[in-house]
Design a protein around this motif. Structure first.
Motif, PDB file in Angstrom:
ATOM      1  N   GLN A 182       0.859  -1.183   0.000  1.00 47.38           N
ATOM      2  CA  GLN A 182       0.000   0.000   0.000  1.00 47.38           C
ATOM      3  C   GLN A 182       0.892   1.229   0.000  1.00 47.38           C
ATOM      4  N   GLN A 183       0.543   2.224  -0.802  1.00 47.60           N
ATOM      5  CA  GLN A 183       1.290   3.474  -0.785  1.00 47.60           C
ATOM      6  C   GLN A 183       0.327   4.657  -0.748  1.00 47.60           C
ATOM      7  N   LYS A 184       0.546   5.525   0.216  1.00 48.54           N
ATOM      8  CA  LYS A 184      -0.224   6.761   0.316  1.00 48.54           C
ATOM      9  C   LYS A 184       0.631   7.913  -0.196  1.00 48.54           C
ATOM     10  N   PRO A 185      -0.002   9.012  -0.624  1.00 53.33           N
ATOM     11  CA  PRO A 185       0.756  10.128  -1.198  1.00 53.33           C
ATOM     12  C   PRO A 185       1.849  10.625  -0.259  1.00 53.33           C
ATOM     13  N   PRO A 238       8.173  10.689 -10.924  1.00 50.39           N
ATOM     14  CA  PRO A 238       7.050  11.534 -10.502  1.00 50.39           C
ATOM     15  C   PRO A 238       5.728  11.104 -11.114  1.00 50.39           C
ATOM     16  N   GLY A 239       4.752  10.813 -10.265  1.00 53.94           N
ATOM     17  CA  GLY A 239       3.430  10.419 -10.710  1.00 53.94           C
ATOM     18  C   GLY A 239       3.324   9.027 -11.296  1.00 53.94           C
ATOM     19  N   LYS A 240       4.387   8.234 -11.173  1.00 54.18           N
ATOM     20  CA  LYS A 240       4.403   6.896 -11.762  1.00 54.18           C
ATOM     21  C   LYS A 240       4.452   5.820 -10.685  1.00 54.18           C
ATOM     22  N   THR A 249      15.189  10.297 -13.411  1.00 52.55           N
ATOM     23  CA  THR A 249      14.592  11.198 -12.431  1.00 52.55           C
ATOM     24  C   THR A 249      13.517  10.456 -11.641  1.00 52.55           C
ATOM     25  N   ALA A 250      13.680  10.421 -10.324  1.00 51.96           N
ATOM     26  CA  ALA A 250      12.767   9.642  -9.486  1.00 51.96           C
ATOM     27  C   ALA A 250      13.106   9.842  -8.018  1.00 51.96           C
TER      28      ALA A 250
END
Lengths: 107, 123
Positions: free
Chosen positions: A37-40, B41-43, B91-92
């Protein structure tokens, strides 16, 4: 390489509802699958290992099942803290691989 | 309590190098394989590399093989990732993670994770 395909990409549910997430492998891998599980803004958290074993401290509402190529993560009754992204990961072969994730969002 | 603390992230130019470190505490470091997992990012999550508990076994994703080197110093409870020939797609956020079981083949899940360090490759 074992490709893991998660579905659906997004699951829109209400608190208290049951969530069923799927992870399909491109080849058989016994029960060598984990769920995270991953939260922001947070690191992933291990929930389930070897398909069906809950990691330390994980609530009983989380359960995993499956073997071979088809695996399922079930959250029996969604709590507000369960809305997050869920990833599967295999340890059957190198390279280690993750699925693309399922986002469980509030409906 | 297991703690993993990454350092070394930052802005680096394409073609440049960066070295990440991870300080571990709260467990017998040499008993567990350690790895790096990254997240653009966002992935989603992407496994990068694993090193066995002894340090003699190393494993890499094809996307970084030949450019990244994982190592560990069991006397200092520290994990490293040397990243060379960096590209924009590197980038990560890079997470340091500890294996779950301590298996000798290092084929593992990741029980414990650091908070991550951001590497940005850009001119």
């Amino acid at each position: 390489e074992i490709v893991l395909t998660q579905s659906p990409a997004t699951l829109s549910l209400s608190p208290g509802e049951r969530a069923t997430l799927s992870c399909r492998a491109s080849q058989s891998m016994s029960n060598y699958l984990a769920w995270y599980q991953q939260k922001p803004g947070q690191a992933p958290r291990l929930l389930i290992y070897d398909a069906s074993h809950r990691a330390t401290g994980i609530p009983a509402r989380f359960s995993g099942s499956g073997s071979g190529t088809e695996f399922t993560l079930t959250i029996s009754s969604l709590d507000s803290e369960d809305f997050a992204v869920y990833y599967c990961q295999q340890r059957s072969n190198w390279p280690l691989t993750f699925g693309g994730g399922t986002k469980v969002e509030i409906k | 309590e297991v703690q993993l603390l990454e350092s070394g992230g930052g802005l680096v130019q394409p073609g440049g190098s960066q070295r990440l470190s991870c300080a571990a505490s709260g467990f017998t470091f040499s008993s567990y394989a350690m790895g790096w997992v990254r997240q653009a990012p966002g992935k989603g999550l992407e496994w990068v590399s694993v090193v066995s508990g002894s340090g003699t076994g190393t494993y890499y994703a094809d996307s970084v093989k030949g450019r990244f080197t994982i190592s560990r110093d069991n006397s200092k409870n520290t994990l490293h990732l040397q990243m060379n020939s960096l590209r924009g797609e590197d980038t990560a956020v890079y997470y340091c993670a500890r294996a779950t079981f301590g298996y000798t083949n290092s084929l593992e899940y990741f029980q414990h994770w650091g908070q991550g360090t951001l590497v940005t490759v850009s001119s």
